[in-house]
Design an enzyme around this catalytic site. Structure first.
Site, short mmCIF file in Angstrom:
data_model
loop_
_atom_site.label_atom_id
_atom_site.label_comp_id
_atom_site.label_asym_id
_atom_site.label_seq_id
_atom_site.Cartn_x
_atom_site.Cartn_y
_atom_site.Cartn_z
N LYS A 259 0.86 -1.19 0.00
CA LYS A 259 0.00 0.00 0.00
C LYS A 259 0.89 1.24 0.00
O LYS A 259 0.62 2.22 -0.69
CB LYS A 259 -0.93 -0.02 1.21
CG LYS A 259 -2.05 1.03 1.18
CD LYS A 259 -1.63 2.39 1.72
CE LYS A 259 -2.78 3.39 1.70
NZ LYS A 259 -2.36 4.74 2.12
N ASP A 275 -4.97 5.15 -15.77
CA ASP A 275 -6.00 4.32 -15.15
C ASP A 275 -5.44 3.71 -13.85
O ASP A 275 -4.67 2.75 -13.89
CB ASP A 275 -6.40 3.24 -16.15
CG ASP A 275 -7.55 2.37 -15.68
OD1 ASP A 275 -7.75 2.25 -14.46
OD2 ASP A 275 -8.25 1.80 -16.54
N HIS A 373 3.39 12.04 10.30
CA HIS A 373 2.08 11.95 9.70
C HIS A 373 1.11 12.88 10.43
O HIS A 373 0.36 13.61 9.84
CB HIS A 373 1.60 10.51 9.83
CG HIS A 373 0.76 10.06 8.70
ND1 HIS A 373 -0.59 10.25 8.68
CD2 HIS A 373 1.08 9.45 7.54
CE1 HIS A 373 -1.07 9.75 7.57
NE2 HIS A 373 -0.08 9.27 6.85
#
Ligand code: NAD
Length: 421
Positions: A259, A275, A373
Protein backbone atom coordinates in the site's frame (compact mmCIF):
# COMPACT_ATOMS: atom_id res chain seq x y z
CA UNK A 1 -42.26 8.41 -8.46
CA UNK A 2 -41.51 9.93 -5.08
CA UNK A 3 -39.25 12.97 -4.91
CA UNK A 4 -36.49 10.84 -3.37
CA UNK A 5 -36.40 8.21 -6.08
CA UNK A 6 -32.98 7.52 -7.57
CA UNK A 7 -34.57 5.96 -10.64
CA UNK A 8 -34.22 8.75 -13.15
CA UNK A 9 -34.84 8.00 -16.76
CA UNK A 10 -32.91 10.17 -19.16
CA UNK A 11 -30.59 11.63 -16.48
CA UNK A 12 -27.81 11.31 -19.03
CA UNK A 13 -29.72 13.51 -21.47
CA UNK A 14 -29.83 16.42 -19.03
CA UNK A 15 -27.21 19.17 -19.06
CA UNK A 16 -24.87 19.56 -16.09
CA UNK A 17 -26.99 22.42 -14.75
CA UNK A 18 -30.20 20.41 -14.86
CA UNK A 19 -28.49 17.44 -13.25
CA UNK A 20 -27.30 19.72 -10.47
CA UNK A 21 -30.84 20.99 -9.96
CA UNK A 22 -32.05 17.43 -9.71
CA UNK A 23 -29.50 16.31 -7.12
CA UNK A 24 -29.96 19.58 -5.23
CA UNK A 25 -33.58 18.67 -4.70
CA UNK A 26 -32.84 14.99 -4.04
CA UNK A 27 -30.17 15.60 -1.41
CA UNK A 28 -31.50 18.96 -0.20
CA UNK A 29 -28.22 20.67 -1.05
CA UNK A 30 -27.70 24.34 -0.30
CA UNK A 31 -26.78 26.85 -3.01
CA UNK A 32 -23.27 26.85 -1.55
CA UNK A 33 -22.98 23.08 -1.89
CA UNK A 34 -24.17 23.18 -5.47
CA UNK A 35 -21.61 25.88 -6.16
CA UNK A 36 -18.85 23.59 -4.83
CA UNK A 37 -19.83 20.94 -7.36
CA UNK A 38 -20.29 23.38 -10.23
CA UNK A 39 -16.78 24.77 -9.87
CA UNK A 40 -14.87 22.47 -12.20
CA UNK A 41 -11.54 24.31 -12.19
CA UNK A 42 -9.02 23.53 -14.90
CA UNK A 43 -11.19 20.77 -16.32
CA UNK A 44 -14.09 22.57 -18.01
CA UNK A 45 -17.54 21.16 -17.33
CA UNK A 46 -18.12 20.16 -20.94
CA UNK A 47 -14.73 18.41 -21.04
CA UNK A 48 -15.62 16.42 -17.93
CA UNK A 49 -19.03 15.68 -19.44
CA UNK A 50 -17.33 14.09 -22.44
CA UNK A 51 -15.02 11.98 -20.27
CA UNK A 52 -17.60 10.11 -18.19
CA UNK A 53 -21.40 9.93 -17.92
CA UNK A 54 -23.93 11.83 -15.83
CA UNK A 55 -21.37 14.46 -14.85
CA UNK A 56 -22.30 17.04 -12.21
CA UNK A 57 -18.88 18.39 -11.26
CA UNK A 58 -15.31 17.38 -10.55
CA UNK A 59 -13.57 15.96 -7.50
CA UNK A 60 -10.41 18.00 -7.06
CA UNK A 61 -7.49 16.25 -5.40
CA UNK A 62 -4.36 18.14 -4.31
CA UNK A 63 -1.48 18.07 -6.76
CA UNK A 64 2.02 18.22 -5.27
CA UNK A 65 5.47 18.04 -6.82
CA UNK A 66 8.00 15.55 -5.50
CA UNK A 67 11.54 16.87 -5.81
CA UNK A 68 15.09 15.45 -5.69
CA UNK A 69 14.53 12.57 -8.10
CA UNK A 70 17.48 11.59 -10.25
CA UNK A 71 16.59 8.58 -12.37
CA UNK A 72 19.18 7.08 -14.71
CA UNK A 73 21.17 10.28 -14.29
CA UNK A 74 18.26 12.54 -15.36
CA UNK A 75 16.56 15.04 -13.04
CA UNK A 76 12.78 14.84 -12.69
CA UNK A 77 10.13 16.87 -10.94
CA UNK A 78 7.27 14.51 -10.26
CA UNK A 79 3.61 15.58 -10.08
CA UNK A 80 1.62 13.55 -7.56
CA UNK A 81 -2.16 13.76 -7.17
CA UNK A 82 -3.21 12.45 -3.77
CA UNK A 83 -5.42 13.35 -0.83
CA UNK A 84 -3.15 11.82 1.83
CA UNK A 85 -0.80 14.11 3.77
CA UNK A 86 2.94 13.42 3.98
CA UNK A 87 3.23 11.26 0.85
CA UNK A 88 4.81 13.95 -1.35
CA UNK A 89 7.17 15.08 1.44
CA UNK A 90 8.20 11.48 2.14
CA UNK A 91 8.94 10.75 -1.53
CA UNK A 92 11.03 13.94 -1.83
CA UNK A 93 13.00 13.17 1.35
CA UNK A 94 13.62 9.60 0.31
CA UNK A 95 14.86 10.67 -3.12
CA UNK A 96 17.23 13.11 -1.45
CA UNK A 97 18.74 10.37 0.71
CA UNK A 98 19.26 7.97 -2.20
CA UNK A 99 22.22 7.94 -4.56
CA UNK A 100 19.79 8.03 -7.46
CA UNK A 101 17.51 5.50 -9.10
CA UNK A 102 18.24 3.09 -11.93
CA UNK A 103 15.49 1.50 -13.93
CA UNK A 104 14.74 -1.02 -16.65
CA UNK A 105 11.64 -2.55 -18.18
CA UNK A 106 10.38 -5.38 -20.32
CA UNK A 107 8.60 -3.10 -22.80
CA UNK A 108 5.00 -1.99 -23.33
CA UNK A 109 3.60 -5.47 -23.94
CA UNK A 110 -0.01 -6.28 -23.05
CA UNK A 111 -2.06 -9.45 -23.31
CA UNK A 112 -5.53 -9.75 -24.83
CA UNK A 113 -7.54 -12.82 -23.86
CA UNK A 114 -10.01 -14.70 -26.04
CA UNK A 115 -12.12 -17.32 -24.26
CA UNK A 116 -13.34 -20.24 -26.37
CA UNK A 117 -15.72 -22.90 -25.02
CA UNK A 118 -17.58 -25.96 -26.30
CA UNK A 119 -14.55 -27.66 -27.84
CA UNK A 120 -14.40 -31.47 -27.76
CA UNK A 121 -10.62 -31.63 -28.34
CA UNK A 122 -9.26 -28.54 -26.54
CA UNK A 123 -5.61 -29.61 -26.84
CA UNK A 124 -5.99 -30.19 -30.55
CA UNK A 125 -7.72 -26.82 -30.88
CA UNK A 126 -4.88 -25.15 -29.00
CA UNK A 127 -2.36 -26.47 -31.50
CA UNK A 128 -4.61 -25.48 -34.42
CA UNK A 129 -4.61 -21.91 -33.12
CA UNK A 130 -0.82 -21.83 -32.86
CA UNK A 131 -0.49 -23.25 -36.38
CA UNK A 132 -2.49 -20.28 -37.69
CA UNK A 133 -0.51 -17.69 -35.71
CA UNK A 134 0.58 -15.56 -38.68
CA UNK A 135 -2.99 -15.28 -39.97
CA UNK A 136 -4.27 -14.26 -36.52
CA UNK A 137 -1.52 -11.66 -36.10
CA UNK A 138 -2.17 -10.20 -39.55
CA UNK A 139 -5.87 -9.81 -38.83
CA UNK A 140 -5.13 -8.23 -35.44
CA UNK A 141 -2.68 -5.74 -36.92
CA UNK A 142 -5.11 -4.71 -39.65
CA UNK A 143 -7.26 -3.22 -36.87
CA UNK A 144 -4.68 -0.66 -35.80
CA UNK A 145 -2.49 0.66 -38.62
CA UNK A 146 -1.59 3.69 -36.47
CA UNK A 147 -0.14 1.50 -33.71
CA UNK A 148 1.75 -0.52 -36.32
CA UNK A 149 3.07 2.69 -37.90
CA UNK A 150 4.48 3.73 -34.52
CA UNK A 151 6.35 0.43 -34.23
CA UNK A 152 3.78 -1.49 -32.16
CA UNK A 153 1.19 -4.15 -32.92
CA UNK A 154 0.33 -7.78 -32.25
CA UNK A 155 3.57 -9.75 -31.89
CA UNK A 156 2.70 -13.24 -30.80
CA UNK A 157 -0.07 -15.70 -30.06
CA UNK A 158 -0.16 -18.02 -27.08
CA UNK A 159 -2.86 -20.58 -26.25
CA UNK A 160 -3.68 -22.45 -23.08
CA UNK A 161 -6.19 -25.07 -22.10
CA UNK A 162 -7.72 -24.40 -18.70
CA UNK A 163 -10.00 -26.63 -16.67
CA UNK A 164 -12.91 -24.73 -15.17
CA UNK A 165 -16.14 -25.35 -13.27
CA UNK A 166 -17.88 -25.12 -16.66
CA UNK A 167 -15.59 -27.56 -18.45
CA UNK A 168 -12.39 -27.08 -20.43
CA UNK A 169 -11.75 -23.80 -22.19
CA UNK A 170 -9.14 -22.72 -24.70
CA UNK A 171 -7.73 -19.33 -23.85
CA UNK A 172 -5.90 -17.55 -26.63
CA UNK A 173 -3.52 -14.75 -25.71
CA UNK A 174 -2.76 -11.99 -28.18
CA UNK A 175 0.58 -10.47 -27.23
CA UNK A 176 0.54 -6.81 -28.26
CA UNK A 177 3.24 -4.17 -28.22
CA UNK A 178 1.26 -1.05 -27.26
CA UNK A 179 4.12 1.48 -27.59
CA UNK A 180 2.97 4.69 -25.88
CA UNK A 181 -0.61 3.57 -25.23
CA UNK A 182 -1.85 1.79 -22.11
CA UNK A 183 -3.45 -0.39 -24.73
CA UNK A 184 -6.84 -1.49 -23.40
CA UNK A 185 -8.83 -0.11 -26.33
CA UNK A 186 -6.24 -1.17 -28.85
CA UNK A 187 -6.00 -4.73 -27.49
CA UNK A 188 -9.76 -5.15 -26.95
CA UNK A 189 -10.41 -4.12 -30.55
CA UNK A 190 -7.88 -6.68 -31.80
CA UNK A 191 -9.29 -9.42 -29.54
CA UNK A 192 -12.81 -8.79 -30.81
CA UNK A 193 -11.66 -8.75 -34.42
CA UNK A 194 -9.84 -12.10 -34.31
CA UNK A 195 -12.62 -13.86 -32.36
CA UNK A 196 -14.54 -15.10 -35.45
CA UNK A 197 -11.32 -16.52 -36.87
CA UNK A 198 -10.62 -18.33 -33.58
CA UNK A 199 -14.15 -19.78 -33.72
CA UNK A 200 -13.54 -20.95 -37.28
CA UNK A 201 -10.22 -22.54 -36.38
CA UNK A 202 -11.46 -24.28 -33.22
CA UNK A 203 -15.11 -24.98 -34.00
CA UNK A 204 -15.85 -23.61 -30.51
CA UNK A 205 -17.71 -20.55 -29.35
CA UNK A 206 -15.95 -17.37 -28.23
CA UNK A 207 -17.31 -15.45 -25.24
CA UNK A 208 -14.95 -12.96 -23.56
CA UNK A 209 -12.51 -10.88 -25.61
CA UNK A 210 -10.67 -8.51 -23.29
CA UNK A 211 -7.28 -7.26 -22.16
CA UNK A 212 -5.72 -8.84 -19.07
CA UNK A 213 -4.68 -6.46 -16.33
CA UNK A 214 -2.19 -9.07 -15.18
CA UNK A 215 0.41 -7.31 -17.33
CA UNK A 216 3.31 -9.60 -16.49
CA UNK A 217 5.01 -8.88 -19.81
CA UNK A 218 5.05 -5.16 -18.99
CA UNK A 219 7.31 -5.36 -15.95
CA UNK A 220 9.10 -2.27 -14.74
CA UNK A 221 12.04 -2.28 -12.33
CA UNK A 222 13.81 0.30 -10.20
CA UNK A 223 16.87 0.04 -7.97
CA UNK A 224 18.42 2.46 -5.50
CA UNK A 225 21.18 2.51 -2.92
CA UNK A 226 20.62 4.44 0.30
CA UNK A 227 24.01 5.01 1.94
CA UNK A 228 23.91 4.16 5.64
CA UNK A 229 25.43 7.53 6.53
CA UNK A 230 22.61 9.35 4.73
CA UNK A 231 19.76 7.46 6.35
CA UNK A 232 20.78 7.40 10.01
CA UNK A 233 23.33 4.63 10.31
CA UNK A 234 23.59 0.88 10.48
CA UNK A 235 20.66 0.48 12.86
CA UNK A 236 18.32 2.05 10.36
CA UNK A 237 19.63 -0.20 7.57
CA UNK A 238 19.09 -3.25 9.77
CA UNK A 239 15.65 -2.03 10.83
CA UNK A 240 14.52 -1.66 7.23
CA UNK A 241 15.85 -5.09 6.27
CA UNK A 242 13.95 -6.55 9.24
CA UNK A 243 10.81 -4.67 8.17
CA UNK A 244 11.17 -6.19 4.71
CA UNK A 245 11.67 -9.70 6.13
CA UNK A 246 8.47 -9.23 8.13
CA UNK A 247 6.57 -8.30 4.95
CA UNK A 248 8.12 -11.15 2.98
CA UNK A 249 6.97 -13.66 5.60
CA UNK A 250 3.55 -12.23 6.45
CA UNK A 251 0.80 -11.16 4.06
CA UNK A 252 -0.88 -8.92 6.65
CA UNK A 253 2.29 -6.83 6.65
CA UNK A 254 2.97 -7.29 2.91
CA UNK A 255 -0.38 -5.72 2.05
CA UNK A 256 0.49 -2.56 3.97
CA UNK A 257 4.05 -2.61 2.62
CA UNK A 258 2.62 -2.61 -0.90
CA UNK A 259 0.00 0.00 0.00
CA UNK A 260 2.88 2.33 0.83
CA UNK A 261 4.45 1.63 -2.56
CA UNK A 262 1.14 2.35 -4.30
CA UNK A 263 0.82 5.65 -2.39
CA UNK A 264 3.60 6.85 -4.66
CA UNK A 265 2.75 5.02 -7.87
CA UNK A 266 -0.99 5.68 -7.87
CA UNK A 267 -0.43 9.39 -7.21
CA UNK A 268 1.67 9.69 -10.37
CA UNK A 269 -0.74 7.48 -12.32
CA UNK A 270 -3.61 9.80 -11.34
CA UNK A 271 -1.63 12.99 -11.97
CA UNK A 272 -0.91 11.84 -15.51
CA UNK A 273 -4.54 10.92 -16.26
CA UNK A 274 -3.82 7.20 -16.33
CA UNK A 275 -6.00 4.32 -15.15
CA UNK A 276 -5.32 3.84 -11.43
CA UNK A 277 -7.44 0.69 -11.21
CA UNK A 278 -5.56 -1.02 -14.03
CA UNK A 279 -2.22 -0.37 -12.33
CA UNK A 280 -3.48 -1.35 -8.86
CA UNK A 281 -5.08 -4.58 -10.14
CA UNK A 282 -1.88 -5.52 -11.97
CA UNK A 283 0.35 -4.70 -9.02
CA UNK A 284 -1.57 -6.73 -6.44
CA UNK A 285 -2.06 -9.67 -8.79
CA UNK A 286 1.67 -9.65 -9.49
CA UNK A 287 2.35 -9.56 -5.75
CA UNK A 288 0.34 -12.81 -5.50
CA UNK A 289 1.89 -14.59 -8.47
CA UNK A 290 3.55 -17.30 -6.35
CA UNK A 291 0.19 -18.14 -4.82
CA UNK A 292 1.10 -16.13 -1.71
CA UNK A 293 0.79 -12.34 -1.44
CA UNK A 294 4.33 -10.91 -1.29
CA UNK A 295 6.04 -7.51 -1.16
CA UNK A 296 6.66 -5.85 -4.53
CA UNK A 297 10.01 -4.53 -3.32
CA UNK A 298 13.03 -6.11 -1.64
CA UNK A 299 15.51 -4.59 0.80
CA UNK A 300 19.00 -5.86 1.55
CA UNK A 301 22.37 -4.70 2.87
CA UNK A 302 25.30 -4.56 0.45
CA UNK A 303 28.98 -5.28 1.13
CA UNK A 304 29.52 -1.68 2.27
CA UNK A 305 26.67 -1.93 4.75
CA UNK A 306 24.45 0.39 2.69
CA UNK A 307 20.79 -0.29 2.01
CA UNK A 308 19.80 -1.58 -1.44
CA UNK A 309 16.19 -1.42 -2.54
CA UNK A 310 14.72 -3.02 -5.65
CA UNK A 311 11.20 -3.12 -6.99
CA UNK A 312 9.54 -4.97 -9.87
CA UNK A 313 5.91 -4.77 -10.89
CA UNK A 314 3.74 -4.41 -13.99
CA UNK A 315 2.81 -0.79 -14.78
CA UNK A 316 0.39 -0.44 -17.69
CA UNK A 317 0.15 3.26 -18.43
CA UNK A 318 0.20 5.43 -21.53
CA UNK A 319 0.93 8.85 -22.90
CA UNK A 320 -1.61 8.44 -25.71
CA UNK A 321 -5.27 7.77 -25.17
CA UNK A 322 -7.30 7.61 -21.99
CA UNK A 323 -7.44 10.90 -20.09
CA UNK A 324 -3.72 11.58 -20.50
CA UNK A 325 -4.19 13.51 -23.70
CA UNK A 326 -7.57 15.09 -22.89
CA UNK A 327 -7.25 16.22 -19.27
CA UNK A 328 -5.58 19.64 -19.27
CA UNK A 329 -3.86 19.14 -15.90
CA UNK A 330 -2.60 15.70 -16.90
CA UNK A 331 -1.10 17.22 -20.03
CA UNK A 332 0.77 19.87 -18.05
CA UNK A 333 1.95 17.19 -15.62
CA UNK A 334 3.39 15.13 -18.47
CA UNK A 335 5.23 18.28 -19.62
CA UNK A 336 6.64 18.79 -16.10
CA UNK A 337 7.84 15.18 -16.07
CA UNK A 338 9.44 15.62 -19.47
CA UNK A 339 8.97 11.93 -20.29
CA UNK A 340 9.16 10.96 -23.93
CA UNK A 341 7.68 7.46 -23.85
CA UNK A 342 5.15 5.50 -21.82
CA UNK A 343 7.97 3.19 -20.78
CA UNK A 344 9.98 6.11 -19.38
CA UNK A 345 6.91 7.27 -17.45
CA UNK A 346 6.34 3.78 -16.04
CA UNK A 347 9.96 3.63 -14.91
CA UNK A 348 9.60 6.99 -13.13
CA UNK A 349 6.55 5.55 -11.36
CA UNK A 350 8.52 2.50 -10.22
CA UNK A 351 11.23 4.78 -8.80
CA UNK A 352 8.62 6.82 -6.92
CA UNK A 353 7.11 3.59 -5.56
CA UNK A 354 10.50 2.49 -4.27
CA UNK A 355 11.22 5.90 -2.71
CA UNK A 356 7.81 5.92 -1.04
CA UNK A 357 8.38 2.45 0.33
CA UNK A 358 11.79 3.45 1.70
CA UNK A 359 10.33 6.52 3.44
CA UNK A 360 7.60 4.50 5.13
CA UNK A 361 9.95 1.71 6.20
CA UNK A 362 12.52 4.17 7.55
CA UNK A 363 9.88 5.95 9.60
CA UNK A 364 8.42 2.66 10.83
CA UNK A 365 11.79 1.23 11.72
CA UNK A 366 12.76 4.34 13.68
CA UNK A 367 10.37 6.80 15.30
CA UNK A 368 7.14 5.33 13.86
CA UNK A 369 5.14 7.08 11.20
CA UNK A 370 2.70 8.87 13.44
CA UNK A 371 4.83 11.86 14.41
CA UNK A 372 5.46 13.09 10.86
CA UNK A 373 2.08 11.95 9.70
CA UNK A 374 0.19 13.51 12.57
CA UNK A 375 1.73 16.97 12.30
CA UNK A 376 0.40 17.14 8.72
CA UNK A 377 -2.80 15.31 9.52
CA UNK A 378 -3.50 17.67 12.41
CA UNK A 379 -3.96 20.56 9.97
CA UNK A 380 -6.79 18.60 8.34
CA UNK A 381 -8.35 17.93 11.73
CA UNK A 382 -8.10 21.61 12.66
CA UNK A 383 -9.89 22.54 9.43
CA UNK A 384 -12.51 19.85 10.02
CA UNK A 385 -13.16 21.41 13.45
CA UNK A 386 -13.87 24.73 11.77
CA UNK A 387 -10.54 26.55 12.13
CA UNK A 388 -9.65 29.06 9.45
CA UNK A 389 -6.70 31.33 8.66
CA UNK A 390 -3.87 31.42 11.17
CA UNK A 391 -5.81 29.32 13.66
CA UNK A 392 -5.33 26.23 11.46
CA UNK A 393 -1.59 26.14 12.00
CA UNK A 394 -1.82 27.23 15.63
CA UNK A 395 -4.28 24.50 16.56
CA UNK A 396 -2.46 21.90 14.46
CA UNK A 397 0.79 22.71 16.21
CA UNK A 398 -0.69 22.43 19.70
CA UNK A 399 -2.43 19.14 18.90
CA UNK A 400 0.73 17.65 17.37
CA UNK A 401 2.76 18.73 20.39
CA UNK A 402 0.20 17.27 22.78
CA UNK A 403 -0.13 14.15 20.57
CA UNK A 404 -3.87 14.64 20.77
CA UNK A 405 -4.86 15.01 17.14
CA UNK A 406 -8.61 14.75 17.46
CA UNK A 407 -11.55 16.82 16.32
CA UNK A 408 -12.89 17.22 19.87
CA UNK A 409 -9.56 18.65 21.02
CA UNK A 410 -9.41 20.88 17.95
CA UNK A 411 -12.88 22.24 18.78
CA UNK A 412 -11.85 22.92 22.37
CA UNK A 413 -8.74 24.75 21.22
CA UNK A 414 -10.72 26.67 18.65
CA UNK A 415 -13.07 27.96 21.35
CA UNK A 416 -10.22 28.82 23.69
CA UNK A 417 -8.24 30.67 21.06
CA UNK A 418 -11.29 32.48 19.72
CA UNK A 419 -12.22 33.60 23.24
CA UNK A 420 -8.73 34.98 23.67
CA UNK A 421 -8.94 37.03 20.49
P1 NAD B 1 -6.68 4.68 -27.01
O1 NAD B 1 -7.40 3.60 -27.76
O2 NAD B 1 -7.42 5.91 -26.71
O3 NAD B 1 -5.34 5.06 -27.78
C1 NAD B 1 -4.47 4.08 -28.30
C2 NAD B 1 -4.38 4.25 -29.80
O4 NAD B 1 -3.65 5.44 -30.11
C3 NAD B 1 -3.61 3.15 -30.45
O5 NAD B 1 -4.45 2.04 -30.68
C4 NAD B 1 -3.08 3.79 -31.71
O6 NAD B 1 -3.99 3.65 -32.76
C5 NAD B 1 -2.99 5.28 -31.35
N1 NAD B 1 -1.61 5.81 -31.22
C6 NAD B 1 -1.12 6.95 -31.75
N2 NAD B 1 0.16 7.13 -31.45
C7 NAD B 1 0.55 6.08 -30.70
C8 NAD B 1 1.78 5.69 -30.07
N3 NAD B 1 2.89 6.43 -30.14
N4 NAD B 1 1.80 4.55 -29.34
C9 NAD B 1 0.69 3.80 -29.24
N5 NAD B 1 -0.49 4.11 -29.83
C10 NAD B 1 -0.58 5.24 -30.55
O7 NAD B 1 -6.09 4.16 -25.63
P2 NAD B 1 -5.69 2.75 -25.08
O8 NAD B 1 -4.35 2.94 -24.43
O9 NAD B 1 -5.83 1.64 -26.08
O10 NAD B 1 -6.78 2.52 -23.94
C11 NAD B 1 -6.65 3.12 -22.68
C12 NAD B 1 -8.01 3.36 -22.03
O11 NAD B 1 -8.75 2.15 -21.95
C13 NAD B 1 -7.89 3.86 -20.64
O12 NAD B 1 -8.71 5.00 -20.52
C14 NAD B 1 -8.46 2.74 -19.79
O13 NAD B 1 -9.05 3.25 -18.62
C15 NAD B 1 -9.45 2.12 -20.69
N6 NAD B 1 -9.87 0.73 -20.47
C16 NAD B 1 -9.22 -0.10 -19.58
C17 NAD B 1 -9.63 -1.42 -19.44
C18 NAD B 1 -8.86 -2.32 -18.52
O14 NAD B 1 -7.83 -1.93 -18.00
N7 NAD B 1 -9.31 -3.55 -18.27
C19 NAD B 1 -10.69 -1.91 -20.20
C20 NAD B 1 -11.32 -1.05 -21.11
C21 NAD B 1 -10.90 0.26 -21.23
Amino acid sequence: MSERSSKVSGFYKLGIKERLEFIKKFAELSDEEVKVLANTGALAGDQADRMIENVVGVMPVPLGIAVNFVINGKDYLIPMAIEEPSVVAAASNAAKMSSGFFTSSAGPIMIGQIQTVGIKDPNGARNHILERKEEILKLANEQDPVLVKFGGGARDVEARVIQTGSGPMVITHLIVDCRDAMGANAVNTMAEAVAPLIEKITGGRVYLRIISNFADKRLVRARAVFPKAAIGGEDVVNGIVLAYSFAAADHYRATTHNKGIMNGITAVVLATGNDTRAVEAGAHAYASRSGRYEPLSRWEKNADGDLVGTIELPIAIGLIGGATKTHPTARVNVRILGVKTATELAEVMAAVGLAQNFAALRALATEGIQRGHMSLHSRNIAIAAGATGELVDKIAEIMARERKVRVDRAKELLEELRDRE
